[in-house]
Design a protein around this motif. Sequence first.
Motif, PDB file in Angstrom:
ATOM      1  N   ASN A 102      56.390  67.309  54.261  1.00 50.78           N
ATOM      2  CA  ASN A 102      55.044  67.156  53.959  1.00 50.78           C
ATOM      3  C   ASN A 102      54.223  67.636  55.491  1.00 50.78           C
ATOM      4  O   ASN A 102      53.184  67.323  55.473  1.00 50.78           O
ATOM      5  N   ASN A 103      54.951  68.039  56.128  1.00 48.83           N
ATOM      6  CA  ASN A 103      54.229  68.584  57.721  1.00 48.83           C
ATOM      7  C   ASN A 103      53.782  67.429  58.364  1.00 48.83           C
ATOM      8  O   ASN A 103      52.618  68.030  59.173  1.00 48.83           O
ATOM      9  N   MET A 104      54.074  66.277  58.263  1.00 52.07           N
ATOM     10  CA  MET A 104      53.413  65.368  58.896  1.00 52.07           C
ATOM     11  C   MET A 104      54.219  64.775  60.058  1.00 52.07           C
ATOM     12  O   MET A 104      53.704  64.025  61.100  1.00 52.07           O
ATOM     13  N   LEU A 105      55.251  65.599  60.195  1.00 52.46           N
ATOM     14  CA  LEU A 105      56.174  64.883  61.450  1.00 52.46           C
ATOM     15  C   LEU A 105      56.934  66.677  61.890  1.00 52.46           C
ATOM     16  O   LEU A 105      57.262  67.305  61.039  1.00 52.46           O
ATOM     17  N   THR A 106      57.163  66.509  63.094  1.00 55.76           N
ATOM     18  CA  THR A 106      57.572  67.742  63.650  1.00 55.76           C
ATOM     19  C   THR A 106      59.120  67.166  64.293  1.00 55.76           C
ATOM     20  O   THR A 106      58.990  66.088  64.744  1.00 55.76           O
ATOM     21  N   ILE A 107      60.012  68.159  64.220  1.00 57.99           N
ATOM     22  CA  ILE A 107      61.297  67.759  64.690  1.00 57.99           C
ATOM     23  C   ILE A 107      61.575  68.870  65.667  1.00 57.99           C
ATOM     24  O   ILE A 107      61.586  69.784  65.491  1.00 57.99           O
ATOM     25  N   ASN A 108      61.864  68.272  66.903  1.00 64.06           N
ATOM     26  CA  ASN A 108      62.064  69.334  68.050  1.00 64.06           C
ATOM     27  C   ASN A 108      61.046  70.520  67.966  1.00 64.06           C
ATOM     28  O   ASN A 108      61.521  71.638  68.433  1.00 64.06           O
ATOM     29  N   GLY A 109      59.975  70.088  67.765  1.00 63.97           N
ATOM     30  CA  GLY A 109      58.765  71.279  67.823  1.00 63.97           C
ATOM     31  C   GLY A 109      58.500  71.967  66.297  1.00 63.97           C
ATOM     32  O   GLY A 109      57.800  72.720  66.382  1.00 63.97           O
ATOM     33  N   TYR A 110      59.555  71.819  65.614  1.00 65.25           N
ATOM     34  CA  TYR A 110      59.571  72.458  64.391  1.00 65.25           C
ATOM     35  C   TYR A 110      58.766  71.745  63.431  1.00 65.25           C
ATOM     36  O   TYR A 110      58.688  70.731  63.132  1.00 65.25           O
TER      37      TYR A 110
END
Length: 510
Positions: A102-110
């Motif tokens: 849901n685009n509420m969290l980024t992982i390693n900038g992604y």
Amino acid sequence: MSTCALDLTYENFKKQLSPEDTLATVPGLYFSPRNGRVLIVEPDSASWQVLTREDSGFLIHLRLLAPGSSSRLWRKLKDLRAGLSPDLEEQLDRWLYRLFINNMLTINGYTYHQPSKLWPIQKYPHYFNLHLTEACNLHCRYCRVGDLNLPAQPMSVETCKKIIRRVIEEIPGEKIIIGFHGGEPLLNIDCLIEGSKYAGELAAAAGKEVTLSLQTNGLLLSRYSGLLKELKVEVGVSIDGPADIHNQHRIFRSGRGSFEEVMAGIKSGRAAGLSPGFLAVVHKPENYLPVARFMVETLGATSFRLNYSCYEGRAKNELDFDRQRAENFARGWLRLLDFAVEYQRQTGTWLSIDDLNLFIAHLLSKDRPHMCYRSPCGAGNSILGFGADGKIYLCEELVGKEDFCLGQIDFAPRLDKLLEESEINLRAADRRQVDNVAACAGCPWKRFHGAGCLNKSFEYFGDIEHCDPMCHFYRVIFEELIWKLVDNPELKNLTSYYKKYIKIHNESPG
Ligand code: SF4
Ligand code: SF4
């Protein structure tokens, strides 16, 4: 985590997670608590989810969510997991997955969705709307022609054919719609006949598919239905509901209501084999329900459009627009949902009510199939309007407004070049980007709604820099629709024909 393929399953997500991953929250999320739950919206990708208050408390405690924060909070996955039991770790991973897709969290900038790729802008219009005449045999109280300086003469057959030829030859695209509008377009029947035949011939020769459509007040259908059937013109009839409502605004110049004549026209149309669509303009929010009932019970329609009246043309002087309007309209409009649910319970059929169907589609999908709810809206990129004098405008609703006139069909350069180079078109496209409209840039609903109608901003505020004058209506309804959809996922059936045009991104909301 190193890749972000769309349609990522939880299992694949989990396989790719590494303890060294850096997780960062996205700033600018919208939080709205209600009855022990919290709605969270990510505005740039139009993503949302509803959490229990405990779950959101857990995520806030872990510093994965931060209501009101404008900066990114970040943690290493291994630090988040430290000390958690296997059960809690599994729970955490499932939340990470939901927050990530849901685009509420980024992982390693992604991020999962790239907002810059989510919202493509159509390059060339596919819908060409011709005002065959500005004359009319009615004198509706909210007619848009009220304060415009419009051509007195109807469109000539020569101009009509020139417009059709040039859009077919000069604007790229396989499928086009030629719409006949006005005024009352059936008052210029020669143009309609010649234009329809010509469009069919030229499109066939050019290998294009053309749809012909007509919006009429219905008065002349008794005379022309057979002809329209022969010409394969799709017909939309404007009728505002039962006689007591319709006759308030859809009147003859004498002030008499036109209900009986319109109903006679519809009857003739159906007898001739037409299946007209119906459009009602609602001016009082308490009328949404009686008008919907009329459509279903009297006209036997299961598909229809209800628009609210707008502050433009004659309506500016003839109708009241009170300060509570947007709130009252939102509450009245939302009752349509209960009406549709009750109708489905009784008959097994889901109604198709525009734009209720579209707005539910916007909650379930990133696709935006209707040009008026994109950013920028469709003016100049999806539609062009043509005046009876052959002048070319960014939209049908802008016909007659010189600020939005791109030229005249007899003198304009190739239409694709005209669109690519016109300062007026380029400026509108830029100004109506939702992030360029000051009031919309920080709005949670900006990618569900778009920035609203360019024309309505112009009519109400005198420029194209403003948000939709009915902004509050959209803010209320998108949020309420989400809560209703979470409580009753069956409402996704109300998307009706839009199902064909969208890919569902949020299959099981909540
Ligand atoms: S018009 Fe209102 S609801 Fe729509 S995007 Fe702008 S601020 Fe949000
Ligand atoms: S100007 Fe208004 S009616 Fe025209 S395309 Fe834009 S939103 Fe739709």
